[in-house]
Scaffold this motif. Structure first.
Motif, PDB file in Angstrom:
ATOM      1  N   ILE A  41       6.785 -25.209 -18.411  1.00 53.91           N
ATOM      2  CA  ILE A  41       7.252 -24.302 -17.423  1.00 53.91           C
ATOM      3  C   ILE A  41       8.806 -25.038 -16.042  1.00 53.91           C
ATOM      4  N   ILE A  42       9.696 -25.141 -16.207  1.00 52.62           N
ATOM      5  CA  ILE A  42      11.038 -25.685 -15.609  1.00 52.62           C
ATOM      6  C   ILE A  42      11.696 -24.592 -14.567  1.00 52.62           C
ATOM      7  N   GLY A  43      11.646 -24.847 -13.031  1.00 51.61           N
ATOM      8  CA  GLY A  43      11.803 -23.865 -12.543  1.00 51.61           C
ATOM      9  C   GLY A  43      10.665 -22.734 -11.751  1.00 51.61           C
ATOM     10  N   TRP A  44      10.103 -23.547 -10.844  1.00 49.36           N
ATOM     11  CA  TRP A  44       8.924 -22.788 -10.162  1.00 49.36           C
ATOM     12  C   TRP A  44       9.614 -21.827  -8.970  1.00 49.36           C
ATOM     13  N   GLY A  45      11.108 -20.549  -8.994  1.00 53.38           N
ATOM     14  CA  GLY A  45      10.399 -19.539  -8.278  1.00 53.38           C
ATOM     15  C   GLY A  45      10.088 -18.528  -8.611  1.00 53.38           C
ATOM     16  N   PRO A  46      10.423 -17.492  -8.217  1.00 52.72           N
ATOM     17  CA  PRO A  46       9.363 -16.689  -8.535  1.00 52.72           C
ATOM     18  C   PRO A  46       9.083 -15.385 -10.210  1.00 52.72           C
ATOM     19  N   ILE A  47      10.251 -16.763 -10.841  1.00 54.37           N
ATOM     20  CA  ILE A  47      10.248 -15.871 -11.903  1.00 54.37           C
ATOM     21  C   ILE A  47       9.541 -16.805 -13.312  1.00 54.37           C
ATOM     22  N   GLY A  48       9.395 -18.554 -12.500  1.00 58.64           N
ATOM     23  CA  GLY A  48       8.557 -19.504 -13.106  1.00 58.64           C
ATOM     24  C   GLY A  48       7.008 -19.075 -12.695  1.00 58.64           C
ATOM     25  N   ARG A  49       7.021 -18.633 -11.550  1.00 56.65           N
ATOM     26  CA  ARG A  49       5.370 -18.647 -11.572  1.00 56.65           C
ATOM     27  C   ARG A  49       5.400 -17.225 -11.898  1.00 56.65           C
ATOM     28  N   VAL A  54       2.226 -31.452 -12.363  1.00 59.19           N
ATOM     29  CA  VAL A  54       3.569 -31.657 -11.890  1.00 59.19           C
ATOM     30  C   VAL A  54       4.246 -32.535 -12.737  1.00 59.19           C
ATOM     31  N   ALA A  55       5.462 -32.776 -13.462  1.00 57.54           N
ATOM     32  CA  ALA A  55       6.539 -33.434 -14.339  1.00 57.54           C
ATOM     33  C   ALA A  55       7.444 -34.005 -13.041  1.00 57.54           C
ATOM     34  N   SER A  56       7.425 -34.961 -13.352  1.00 52.44           N
ATOM     35  CA  SER A  56       8.643 -35.959 -11.994  1.00 52.44           C
ATOM     36  C   SER A  56      10.407 -35.356 -12.456  1.00 52.44           C
ATOM     37  N   SER A  57      10.254 -35.240 -13.739  1.00 50.82           N
ATOM     38  CA  SER A  57      11.502 -34.801 -14.690  1.00 50.82           C
ATOM     39  C   SER A  57      11.438 -34.141 -15.668  1.00 50.82           C
ATOM     40  N   TRP A  58      12.114 -33.259 -15.886  1.00 51.28           N
ATOM     41  CA  TRP A  58      12.237 -32.439 -17.143  1.00 51.28           C
ATOM     42  C   TRP A  58      11.939 -33.087 -18.675  1.00 51.28           C
ATOM     43  N   GLU A  59      12.136 -33.733 -18.853  1.00 48.95           N
ATOM     44  CA  GLU A  59      12.090 -34.728 -19.899  1.00 48.95           C
ATOM     45  C   GLU A  59      10.431 -35.274 -20.242  1.00 48.95           C
ATOM     46  N   LEU A  62       4.596 -28.226 -15.155  1.00 50.45           N
ATOM     47  CA  LEU A  62       5.544 -28.295 -14.044  1.00 50.45           C
ATOM     48  C   LEU A  62       6.373 -28.805 -13.441  1.00 50.45           C
ATOM     49  N   TYR A  63       7.696 -28.819 -13.655  1.00 55.01           N
ATOM     50  CA  TYR A  63       9.004 -29.582 -13.142  1.00 55.01           C
ATOM     51  C   TYR A  63       9.817 -28.471 -11.988  1.00 55.01           C
ATOM     52  N   ASP A  64       9.866 -28.277 -11.351  1.00 60.15           N
ATOM     53  CA  ASP A  64      11.098 -28.335 -10.475  1.00 60.15           C
ATOM     54  C   ASP A  64      12.136 -29.203  -9.841  1.00 60.15           C
ATOM     55  N   ILE A  65      13.558 -28.976  -9.471  1.00 64.25           N
ATOM     56  CA  ILE A  65      14.102 -29.898  -9.497  1.00 64.25           C
ATOM     57  C   ILE A  65      14.014 -30.187  -8.257  1.00 64.25           C
ATOM     58  N   GLY A  66      13.458 -28.535  -7.079  1.00 67.66           N
ATOM     59  CA  GLY A  66      13.582 -29.048  -5.314  1.00 67.66           C
ATOM     60  C   GLY A  66      11.912 -29.052  -5.795  1.00 67.66           C
ATOM     61  N   GLY A  67      10.784 -29.677  -6.349  1.00 66.92           N
ATOM     62  CA  GLY A  67       9.368 -30.177  -6.121  1.00 66.92           C
ATOM     63  C   GLY A  67       8.979 -29.176  -6.175  1.00 66.92           C
ATOM     64  N   VAL A  68       7.688 -29.336  -7.144  1.00 59.68           N
ATOM     65  CA  VAL A  68       6.538 -27.957  -6.916  1.00 59.68           C
ATOM     66  C   VAL A  68       5.288 -28.646  -5.397  1.00 59.68           C
ATOM     67  N   ASP A  69       5.225 -27.104  -4.775  1.00 58.54           N
ATOM     68  CA  ASP A  69       3.931 -27.553  -3.815  1.00 58.54           C
ATOM     69  C   ASP A  69       2.889 -26.592  -5.067  1.00 58.54           C
ATOM     70  N   GLU A  70       2.089 -28.100  -4.443  1.00 56.44           N
ATOM     71  CA  GLU A  70       0.657 -27.997  -5.552  1.00 56.44           C
ATOM     72  C   GLU A  70      -0.102 -27.121  -4.658  1.00 56.44           C
ATOM     73  N   SER A  71       0.002 -26.368  -4.001  1.00 56.40           N
ATOM     74  CA  SER A  71      -0.703 -25.316  -3.201  1.00 56.40           C
ATOM     75  C   SER A  71      -0.599 -24.312  -3.859  1.00 56.40           C
TER      76      SER A  71
END
Length: 320
Positions: free
Chosen positions: A137-145, A185-190, A164-173
């Motif tokens: 999943i790319i984008g960890w906002g409400p739709i991604g979650r 949690v990936a460090s890039s979309w690739e 998971l990847y989000d350009i703003g980071g993913v809070d693992e909690s």
């Protein structure tokens, strides 16, 4: 009239199976021609990134309801500490036009969007059964979650893990506890793109960045509309849209393929083709599948109606 806010809807709990079934039944009513759904007007002023969309519809059959979703998307709101999207759904009685419910907030929209993806994923797995599935999943906002929750709830028995990847980071909690050991949690979309079977884009990106072709046989649930460059998608034969007239405009990736690669309506399949006519049987298993929805108002009405019934049974919301 019943008024529901996001807290009222959350208090009901989310039954993803019920919501996905609701979407499929709405699709059958549409397939029977028992609906009205005009093209959405987009209201713009000032900052061209902003828009407010009106989505009126009537849905017949067992639903027999009319209504409208009025949803605003202001990308700059995130810099103000506000949600990007704000929406309200009004339901009207089909026979009198009397408003009977208002759903205030973005929760109903989030649930509808992920429920539609759940229908597509279910049909994909029915056509191409898997013992193990890797979902990115790319984008960890409400739709991604919400997509994470939907996938885990409906298909958790075959999902090996998430990336998971989000350009703003993913809070693992924020990752649901039962899945933390099986979620990377990936460090890039690739890094998220390469190894997955199902790739879900839930971003607000206005700059296309995905320039690689997808894995063989994978499913691209392209919820956020503007992530792929044409060269990444132009060779895919299995292209499914919810509504060609809606999705082939507003600078979506489907419109990009139409303009730059000559994609036509006739070369795509509809969501109804997928659900009612087993459209994936027309393609070999190694062919990637691309699903691009623009969002149909009939699904908003169906899901909102379902939530209103649940709320009335549970005594949730405010009657005025």
């Amino acid at each position: 009239m019943l008024i529901l806010n996001d807290g009222d809807i959350r208090s009901l709990g989310v039954n993803w199976g019920t919501l996905a079934d609701c979407v499929e039944r709405a699709l059958l009513a549409r397939e029977a021609g028992d609906y009205a759904q005009p093209i959405k007007p987009y209201l713009r002023y000032g900052d061209p990134r902003n828009r407010i969309i009106a989505m009126p519809a009537y849905l017949g059959g067992e639903f027999d309801t009319a209504g409208i979703k009025w949803i605003a998307s202001f990308p700059g709101n995130r810099d103000r500490g506000l949600p990007r999207a704000h929406g309200v759904i009004v339901l009207n009685r089909a026979d009198t036009g009397e408003p009977y419910a208002i759903l205030n907030g973005g929760m109903a929209n989030v649930l509808r969007t992920a429920a539609v993806s759940g229908v597509v994923l279910g049909r994909y797995l029915k056509a191409r059964p898997r013992e193990k599935l890797r979902v990115s999943i790319i984008g960890w906002g409400p739709i991604g979650r919400a997509h994470f929750e939907m996938c885990a709830a409906l298909y958790g028995d075959v999902i090996e893990g998430f990336t998971l990847y989000d350009i703003g980071g993913v809070d693992e909690s924020s990752i649901p506890v039962p899945w933390r050991g099986r979620t990377a949690v990936a460090s890039s979309w690739e890094e998220a793109y390469e190894p997955c079977d199902v790739f879900i884009t839930c971003t607000v990106s206005s700059n296309r960045y995905i320039d690689r072709t997808p894995s063989k046989g994978s499913l691209l649930l392209h919820v956020s509309l503007r992530d792929y460059r044409a060269e990444a998608l132009q060779d895919i034969q299995a292209v499914i849209v919810d509504d060609w007239d809606e999705v082939c405009r507003e600078n979506t990736d489907i419109e990009l393929l139409h303009r730059e690669a000559g994609l036509t309506r006739q070369q795509t399949r509809s969501l109804a083709d997928l659900v009612c006519r087993d459209a994936l049987a027309d393609f070999p298993p190694e062919e990637p599948v691309l699903f691009c929805p623009m969002g149909m108002a009939i699904f908003d009405l169906a899901v909102a109606g379902c939530l209103v019934k649940e709320a009335r049974s549970a005594g949730a919301g405010i009657e005025v």
